[in-house]
Every structure is written in C-alpha cells, then in structure tokens.
Design an enzyme around this catalytic site. Structure first.
Site, PDB file in Angstrom:
ATOM      1  CB  VAL A 152      -1.022   0.072   1.117  1.00 44.27           C
ATOM      2  CG1 VAL A 152      -1.662   1.496   1.375  1.00 44.27           C
ATOM      3  CG2 VAL A 152      -1.953  -1.115   1.233  1.00 44.27           C
ATOM      4  CD  GLU A 164      -5.439  -0.132   2.249  1.00 46.14           C
ATOM      5  OE1 GLU A 164      -5.688  -0.382   0.952  1.00 46.14           O
ATOM      6  OE2 GLU A 164      -5.539  -1.386   3.094  1.00 46.14           O
ATOM      7  CG  PHE A 165     -11.199   2.016   0.115  1.00 47.69           C
ATOM      8  CD1 PHE A 165     -11.785   1.091   0.884  1.00 47.69           C
ATOM      9  CD2 PHE A 165     -11.071   3.058   0.304  1.00 47.69           C
ATOM     10  CE1 PHE A 165     -12.480   1.584   2.141  1.00 47.69           C
ATOM     11  CE2 PHE A 165     -11.834   3.899   1.499  1.00 47.69           C
ATOM     12  CZ  PHE A 165     -12.515   3.027   2.406  1.00 47.69           C
ATOM     13  CG  LEU A 166      -4.504   1.284  -2.520  1.00 43.70           C
ATOM     14  CD1 LEU A 166      -3.098   1.450  -2.792  1.00 43.70           C
ATOM     15  CD2 LEU A 166      -5.166   2.072  -3.490  1.00 43.70           C
ATOM     16  CD  GLU A 221      -1.482  -8.237  -0.936  1.00 45.43           C
ATOM     17  OE1 GLU A 221      -0.738  -8.704  -1.351  1.00 45.43           O
ATOM     18  OE2 GLU A 221      -2.367  -8.467   0.103  1.00 45.43           O
ATOM     19  CG  ASN A 251     -11.465  -5.046   3.787  1.00 42.51           C
ATOM     20  OD1 ASN A 251     -11.700  -4.727   2.645  1.00 42.51           O
ATOM     21  ND2 ASN A 251     -10.265  -4.778   4.098  1.00 42.51           N
ATOM     22  CG  PHE A 278     -15.544  -9.289  -4.000  1.00 48.58           C
ATOM     23  CD1 PHE A 278     -14.866  -9.824  -3.038  1.00 48.58           C
ATOM     24  CD2 PHE A 278     -15.562  -8.287  -4.645  1.00 48.58           C
ATOM     25  CE1 PHE A 278     -13.440  -9.208  -2.930  1.00 48.58           C
ATOM     26  CE2 PHE A 278     -14.059  -7.655  -4.519  1.00 48.58           C
ATOM     27  CZ  PHE A 278     -13.301  -8.088  -3.725  1.00 48.58           C
ATOM     28  CB  CYS A 332      -7.449  -6.815   3.413  1.00 41.91           C
ATOM     29  SG  CYS A 332      -6.033  -5.631   2.881  1.00 41.91           S
ATOM     30  CE  LYS A 349      -6.295 -10.121  -5.713  1.00 43.69           C
ATOM     31  NZ  LYS A 349      -6.907  -8.927  -5.519  1.00 43.69           N
TER      32      LYS A 349
END
Length: 448
Positions: free
Chosen positions: A11, A154-156, A158, A215, A256, A267, A328
């Site tokens: 991040v 943050e909403f990043l 991976e 999340n 999702f 996360c 992932k």
C-alpha cells in the site's frame, strides 16, 4: 506538495509511486534498512503489477526518494501518512505498535506544522490515540506546532494497487478540520474526476469504521456464495450459473460472487476478526461476521474434502500437483492463503505435493521450507510430472487455458480439482479427466 509516506509495503509503496507520478515530492520511509537500500537500487520487495516501472520512473524523475532515517522523514512532508502494518492475532486483537511508534517519532522530531494522516487499517479510535501521542511528545518538548490528525483509509487491492490508486472508486477523508480536508482534497485532485461523487468527507471514527465495514461486506459476499455452492452440490446445480443469475440483479451486482476455496490475504480475514473482537469487547456479538469467518475457515478445506471423496479416503501415497500458492493472482502474498490449508491436510493424510506459482515460490518456501513430501517446480508442466491429480488453487492467467490432452496423459488418476471454477467442466471431461469444481455438481459428486 511535499509528502512523507511511513511504510514501504504494497500500500505505502504503491501510494508513494502514484503520488510521485502525479508530481508530488514524495519521501517513502521504512524501518527495514535492507528494504530501503534495495528500493534505492531499484529492487522491488514485493510483486505488484506495474509498480516496478512506476517506482523506477519516480526515482529517475527525482519525485520519489527512500529513507530509513526517521528524522529526515519527519522533516520532509507537509502531509505525513502512516501506512505501516497493523497485524492482528488469531483472536482479532490489532497490534498498533508500529502506528504508535511513527506517531511518537513525528512528535519527537517535527519542527513545524503538519497534517498527519492515518492510512493504515486500524480500529475505531486509533486516530485519537495518534493525536494523544503526538500531543504528549510535543508537550514534553515544550513546542506548539499545529499538527492535525486525519483518517484516509486505503482501498487498494493487491494485484491491482496501482490501478486502484490512479483511478479510485472513492476517497474517504475523516476529518472535521477544514485545513486538513483542503490539503487532502488538493493532494488527490489529480486522481479525482467527479469530486461530488468520489470525495467523501466524514468524521474520523466513521472513516475508520468505513474501511472495516467495506472489507466485512466483501468477505460476507464470498462466504455467502461458498455456502450457496454447498447447496448447489446437494441439488446438482451449477453455482457459476447461479452467480450469473443473481449478479445480473442491479441490487446485487456481479463482484465478489465467485465461489472458491476461500479468501485469504492481509485484509479480509484480519479485518473480519478485528471487528468481531472489537464488538465482543463491547459486549455485542457480531453473529453474521462470526459465521462469515467460520464459513471461510471451513471452505479452505473444501478441495481436500473433494479429493477424499474422489479417492474414497485413500489419500496416502498419492501425489498432487498444485497450481498456485498465493492467496490471489498477481501477488506473491502468502498470508492466510488457502493453499497452505490444502498442503497441510495433504501431508497429514500421507500425500506428496508438487507445487508451482509464478510469483509466490520464494515467500512460500520461506514459510514451508524443504521437506521430502514437497517438490518445488519451475513450471506448471513440471508440477504435473508423475502426479495423480491436479489442484488449481490460484487463478493465474497462465493456468486458464492449459492443454487438457497433455494433462490427461501426465496425471496417473486423470482428475482436476478446480478451486476457483476456472475451467469449463464439459471441456475437461471431454478430455477424459474427472472434474471437481466448487458447487459445480460434476463427476459423480452429487451428495444428495
């Protein structure tokens, strides 16, 4: 603007590189001297698509620098972002030592006004703790600088952190200080096309909870679909068709909703546990989220259950090829990876495994070491050699269109366990390979 980023993880590093690309003067600090020295030489400490080139560009342009000197980091920025790790234990207790250490350092060394921004995922009330630590350090020095504290979660994701940073769905600013809001609004201006929709200003505690709630919602969707996959298996239905059917509903949407071998990473699992723990401490049980966590834990063992079903419980002596180890694709992150559960259960049952992942092999090897029942493979085809079965655990692009005729020849038992529902079951079976997906109802799996 001059910006300091404390933390050179995926991040912090992605955020720093994108801010530098936008023309800000960015100094990225980390206590890990080896990491900083590597970054100064252009060596990446993690796998994130597009990030290496962006970091190199920032270094070449002089807009991105790195340091392990906390005094220099505290002196540089007009905005100082705390983007350090906030690990949680198995019970969900979040460790804030790194956050508090950065706040204390700023309080010790800062010699002028500043905006300190909490970007690390941390429990509600963390910004107030940071503010108290800063105030205490300044008071000990007998100085009166204006140091405001804001929250900017943050909403990043991976694997797509650079894209998410350049094109954010939304930017959440937690502050009731107009000066802080103005600074952050100007900082993010290059990334915001529609401020009225994308820029969300609220109080700090609401901003802190927003990250956890987001999340938790994503985790709940995944676990819900994995439970529906069990129903699909019982009913002889195909969960992928069900996913398309409900995802077309505008009230639900398609994201999702992919059934699979469970979620992992740094996360979702951590944040769900942290919310459950915080609510428990407050005397309130979060029943839905407790069920989400339990469902995900059980789901990580689903591929092994399918293997047990197919082989009639006779797993000992079998060799399983495993494609994908990272939690992932497009990352080398092994934290809470479903592959780890599968490997441990296979070993406990007396099986051997042959593994391959395009990026996560070094991190996986650090976790698992070398053992007689584990073969590290350089390619996906190598992992098939001498194997009885193939388990797809991480849906990397290179695994999506394999030669099924070749797989049928290589596998002694000719069976695929598809933990991400990547393959077309009919195509696999037409090659003479038994197919087991998650909630697909194939290859004599009808459990009803």
């Amino acid at each position: 603007m001059k910006v300091t980023i404390f933390g050179a993880g995926y991040v912090g590093l992605s955020f720093a590189a994108c801010l530098a690309e936008a023309g800000h003067e960015v100094l990225c600090a980390d206590a890990d001297l080896a990491r900083i020295e590597g970054l100064q030489r252009g060596l990446m400490p993690l796998h994130e698509p597009g990030l290496e080139a962006l970091v190199a560009s920032g270094i070449a342009a002089g807009t991105l620098r790195f340091t392990a000197d906390e005094r220099a980091a505290c002196a540089h920025g007009d905005l100082l972002f705390i983007v350090v790790n906030t690990p949680a234990d198995a019970q969900g207790r979040v460790d804030l030592r790194h956050v508090i250490a950065v706040a204390a350092a700023i309080g010790r060394h800062r010699d002028r006004d500043a905006l300190v921004v909490c970007k690390s995922t941390a429990p509600v009330g963390t910004a107030a703790q940071v503010e108290a630590v800063l105030g205490g350090e300044l008071a000990q020095r007998g100085v009166r600088h204006r140091i405001a504290v804001a929250v900017n979660p943050e909403f990043l994701r991976e694997g797509s952190a650079v894209r998410d940073c350049r094109q954010p769905d939304r930017v959440v600013i937690g502050s009731e200080d107009p000066w802080a809001v103005d600074l952050l609004t100007r900082l993010y201006a290059p990334f915001i096309q529609d401020p009225q929709r994308q820029l969300l200003v609220m109080d700090r505690r609401s901003a802190e909870l927003t990250k956890y709630a987001a999340n938790a919602m994503l985790a709940a969707r995944i676990s819900f679909m994995n439970e529906m996959a069990r129903v699909a298996e019982l009913a002889g239905a195909d969960i992928d068709a069900v996913r398309r059917g409900i995802g077309a509903d505008r009230r639900i949407g398609p994201d999702f909703l992919q059934a699979g071998a469970g979620y992992g990473g740094s996360c979702l699992a951590k944040d769900v546990r942290a919310l459950v723990h915080a609510a428990d401490r407050g005397g309130h049980a979060l029943r839905i989220l407790a069920a989400v966590e339990a469902t995900n834990h059980e789901q990580k063992g689903r591929l092994f259950d399918l293997m047990t079903h197919h082989f009639g419980g006779r797993i000992a002596g079998k060799t399983v090829a495993v494609w994908g180890l990272a939690f992932k694709p497009d990352t080398d992150d092994m934290r809470d990876a479903p592959s780890l559960v599968l490997l441990q259960r296979l070993w406990a049952a007396g099986a051997r495994v042959q593994v391959y992942d395009p990026a996560a092999m070094p991190n996986a090897r650090d976790l698992l070491g070398d053992r007689e029942d584990l073969r590290w493979c350089a390619t996906a085809p190598e992992a098939l050699q001498g194997a009885d079965a193939l388990a797809l655990v991480t849906e990397w692009d290179e695994f999506r269109r394999p030669d099924f005729a070749h797989i049928a020849k290589e596998l002694r038992a000719a069976v695929i366990f598809d933990g991400r529902n990547v393959y077309d079951a009919a195509e696999v079976e037409s090659a003479g390979i038994a197919y087991y997906g998650i909630g697909r109802g194939r290859s004599s799996l009808r459990l009803g």
